[in-house]
Design an enzyme around this catalytic site. Structure first.
Site, PDB file in Angstrom:
ATOM      1  N   HIS A 122       0.930  -1.278  -0.118  1.00 36.28           N
ATOM      2  CA  HIS A 122      -0.011   0.006  -0.060  1.00 36.28           C
ATOM      3  C   HIS A 122       0.964   1.352   0.061  1.00 36.28           C
ATOM      4  CE1 HIS A 122      -3.045   2.964   1.014  1.00 36.28           C
ATOM      5  NE2 HIS A 122      -2.470   3.385   2.142  1.00 36.28           N
ATOM      6  N   GLU A 169      -7.686  -2.908   6.865  1.00 36.71           N
ATOM      7  CA  GLU A 169      -6.884  -2.991   7.959  1.00 36.71           C
ATOM      8  C   GLU A 169      -7.107  -3.808   9.075  1.00 36.71           C
ATOM      9  OE1 GLU A 169      -5.446   0.684   9.707  1.00 36.71           O
ATOM     10  OE2 GLU A 169      -5.889   1.856   7.671  1.00 36.71           O
ATOM     11  N   ARG A 206     -10.177  11.153   0.128  1.00 38.18           N
ATOM     12  CA  ARG A 206      -8.833  11.178  -0.591  1.00 38.18           C
ATOM     13  C   ARG A 206      -8.560  12.540  -1.047  1.00 38.18           C
ATOM     14  NH1 ARG A 206      -6.448   6.972   1.446  1.00 38.18           N
ATOM     15  NH2 ARG A 206      -7.237   4.889   0.918  1.00 38.18           N
ATOM     16  N   GLN A 264      -7.880  14.719   1.998  1.00 31.91           N
ATOM     17  CA  GLN A 264      -6.607  14.175   2.409  1.00 31.91           C
ATOM     18  C   GLN A 264      -5.447  14.907   1.801  1.00 31.91           C
ATOM     19  OE1 GLN A 264      -6.220   9.952   2.543  1.00 31.91           O
ATOM     20  NE2 GLN A 264      -3.985  10.226   3.251  1.00 31.91           N
ATOM     21  N   LYS A 276      -9.818  11.527   7.607  1.00 31.48           N
ATOM     22  CA  LYS A 276      -9.945  10.415   8.435  1.00 31.48           C
ATOM     23  C   LYS A 276     -10.902  10.404   9.372  1.00 31.48           C
ATOM     24  CE  LYS A 276      -6.216   8.402   6.210  1.00 31.48           C
ATOM     25  NZ  LYS A 276      -6.154   7.066   5.706  1.00 31.48           N
TER      26      LYS A 276
END
Lengths: 434, 434
Positions: B141, B208, B244, B247, B260
């Site tokens: 990743h 995750e 995204r 971010q 997030k």
């Protein structure tokens, strides 16, 4: 010296007290041998025990509800009640402690049961901190630090649009007085091709304003900027201890982590939003050419009266200075007017994505440096990244902190005709690494 | 199908259960109308009520102490007890629920008082999360994301020395099933010179592993890597929802924040470190030329047996798929062996500066993508930053998530001759922005 419009108290030490006159009345959590941790209010050199005051039946109605919420071992429940409860308790306390209080004799008879000597008490963290967020709104600090990395373009393109912040570690926030053990960590020595491990060689402090969140917001519901101020319970001093060498090596691409999470110190007293009302002022105008913030960050009233005029001070006391009987040396004098974004803008931004703020959450402002070296809020800035040592009255020099060094942050509001309001101290002394 | 060495239970649905056989026994917090939130253990399609089991006097000694700590409305006290208590409770439960249990008839007579039907129960967050830390140990990743920004040099110089991580927001962690409102935020549109405000257009998930901290460490005392494993209570699935576009605009220089903090989802069951023992394996060898980690991160035993072999899955279900009666579509299949650092290395690193970890703290591993597109754990990777749409059986395409899309994470351990261990699901459906 008492300001002309200062209300006098029958608690003598409060009258003209530079920090804790009847105009301040900050809340905190204290204990004393025989007294478990509980909520109290600073008045002069005393702490009013809210549990004892409740037992004596001193409060009614909303003030009573507020005092009950503040009488436990943390202020979270009190913070959750919001501004009306804070105001009611403040008014009740000002009435009870006023020199002309009708209950004066009865209260004086309660003696130390009601008013503990502050010097005999231990102070604790005022709240259980759910989440801690550290902002970066000190524009001169952001510029100074940016210059060390990018001399021509110190501020990143997002800085004047986004109140930059990041999540910090809540479990390692201590109250003033707790020692700070120098952290071990990975660093990349200048010129080295591989990192090494050991005690940080570039330990630093950061002078910040701490902001305690009061009433929270429901998940998914942003706090409009016009209402953001009412979600702030009060303020403190905050030292965001930083290991610069660890930070430089670890921070890309996800931000500071172990370079900060070893310790954060806060002053114990929560100076309420109400006590600071007289020291609200207009946000300094944005420099010519700066963009106007997006509408969710813009409120005329906030711009006109949402800034804070609080004098901030950093003092350093080394072991050698202690041995020579020297007083702590002031190494910076700054002001909260160095914030590029107001507290309301920080609250509105933090919640705009639906993030829930909770009573007892803590914000740090980011380092509040001024434009000139005398006002720089970290050694990184004061010594230009360690290149220009600071000279101390003990004959020593400092680039970064050494073991035994103690950092003392102070804050005070002054305005002609008003009693001053002080924050007390945020102290921490550096211990050798493990 | 039952593995040859699977112990059989008198709870029929547990035998051969792909997730919750007698070999798993994960803990969680559940409620049911008339039953306040309390600790329970998944067994087949049932939840064993620990409070009811205590009332029936089913535990003695350490197992009783553990059950008491786990019977309240969070598992924090149970986590704090550490490995011996977890093991004692596990052994006691395996004895009680075994097909040959001497107490079988008595337990069966307790009926639903002891064993609640899982389908009738609501599951809650298993612990009050003090601090949440998100790591970045999925090397594929990190490489894939790095390539989008720096094609020639995707991994930063610190990646192979530092288990990179950052602090996340604890107040917005939800249990599986909670809807995820699309966040509003600032973004810089391609080619624009100024940011705009509105709902995120590039909403993504991240696959995750979640890690629940058990016993904590004292402030200032690092956890040696050889002891790090014993500070982990168990594991879950974690979806680190990510905006995204927010971010990309906000993350310099202090890392991800509002992109997030609007939501993180976790699966409700804590799969214990003990249940996962058979699925421990050697850490995949570091690629030729990679540096050896610093000594505080290196332990031979951890390298030989500290990795985890857990199959991870991402499924997507859109509104159109729901209408067409289609099943959720698997869009990624990965494995925890894609972690460049072991869990013990993460714990040792996090505490090496003296930071205190506390029972109920949560770690995220970072997105666990494999090397090939079928195993990419985010849409950012699967669609190459939105450039290559994903084709769905409904005839739709996706670059990023649309309103109504549901993401389902699953995890399972399989090994010949052993009963499989499942994590249950981590689900979340996207709702329109406020």
């Amino acid at each position: 010296m008492t300001a002309h419009n200062e209300r006098r108290s029958w608690v003598d030490s409060a009258n003209g007290h530079p920090d804790f006159s009847l105009a301040n009345l900050p809340l905190g959590i204290f204990s004393r041998p025989g007294l478990t941790p509980r909520g109290g209010v600073a008045i002069g050199d005393r702490i009013l025990d809210l549990k004892a005051a409740l037992d004596a039946g001193l409060f009614d109605g909303t003030a009573r509800q507020a005092a009950e919420a503040a009488s436990g071992d943390s202020l979270n429940a009190f913070f959750a009640l919001g501004a009306p409860a804070r105001r009611a308790l403040r008014e009740a306390l000002q009435g009870l402690l006023d020199a002309d209080s009708l209950q004066r004799e009865r209260l004086q008879a309660l003696g130390e049961t009601l008013l503990q000597p502050m010097a005999a008490c231990r102070l604790h963290l005022p709240a259980r901190i759910g989440d801690y967020t550290d902002f970066y709104v000190g524009i001169h600090h952001a510029t100074n630090v940016g210059k060390l990395f990018r001399p021509d373009n110190p501020l990143l393109p997002n800085y004047k649009y986004v109140p930059i912040g990041y999540h910090g570690r809540a479990s390692t926030i201590d109250v003033s007085g707790a020692a700070v053990k120098r952290p071990n960590g990975q660093t990349l020595a200048p010129g080295a091709s591989e990192p090494s491990f050991g005690p940080s060689k570039r330990l630093d402090y950061e002078l910040e304003l701490g902001i305690w969140i009061g009433e929270g917001n429901a998940r998914g519901e942003a706090i409009p900027i016009a209402e953001a101020g009412s979600h702030v319970a009060g303020f403190c001093l905050l030292n965001d201890w930083s290991a610069r060498d660890v930070q430089a090596w670890e921070y890309q691409p996800l931000g500071p982590f172990l370079s900060k999470s070893f310790a954060t110190s806060v002053s114990p007293w929560v100076v309420t939003a109400e006590a600071l009302e007289p020291f609200r002022c207009a946000q300094p105008p944005r420099p010519e050419g700066d963009p106007r913030p997006l509408p969710y960050l813009w409120d005329e009233r906030d711009q006109q009266a949402g800034a804070l005029d609080i004098e901030l001070e950093v003092l350093l006391l080394t072991d050698a200075m202690r041995e020579q009987g020297l007083a702590p040396q002031r190494i910076a004098l700054s002001n909260t007017l160095n914030m590029y974004w107001t507290v309301a803008q920080m609250v509105a931004h933090h919640s705009v994505n639906g993030c829930s703020l909770q009573p007892g959450d803590l914000f740090g402002s980011g380092t509040l440096s001024g434009e000139r070296p005398e006002s720089f809020g970290s050694l990184l800035e004061l010594t230009q990244g360690g290149k220009q040592p600071l000279h101390l009255p003990s004959g020593e020099t400092r680039t970064f902190l050494e073991d035994g060094d103690e950092i003392i942050l102070k804050a005070r509001c002054r305005r002609d005709g008003y009693p001053s309001i002080g924050f007390g101290e945020c102290r921490g002394r550096v211990l050798p690494a493990a």
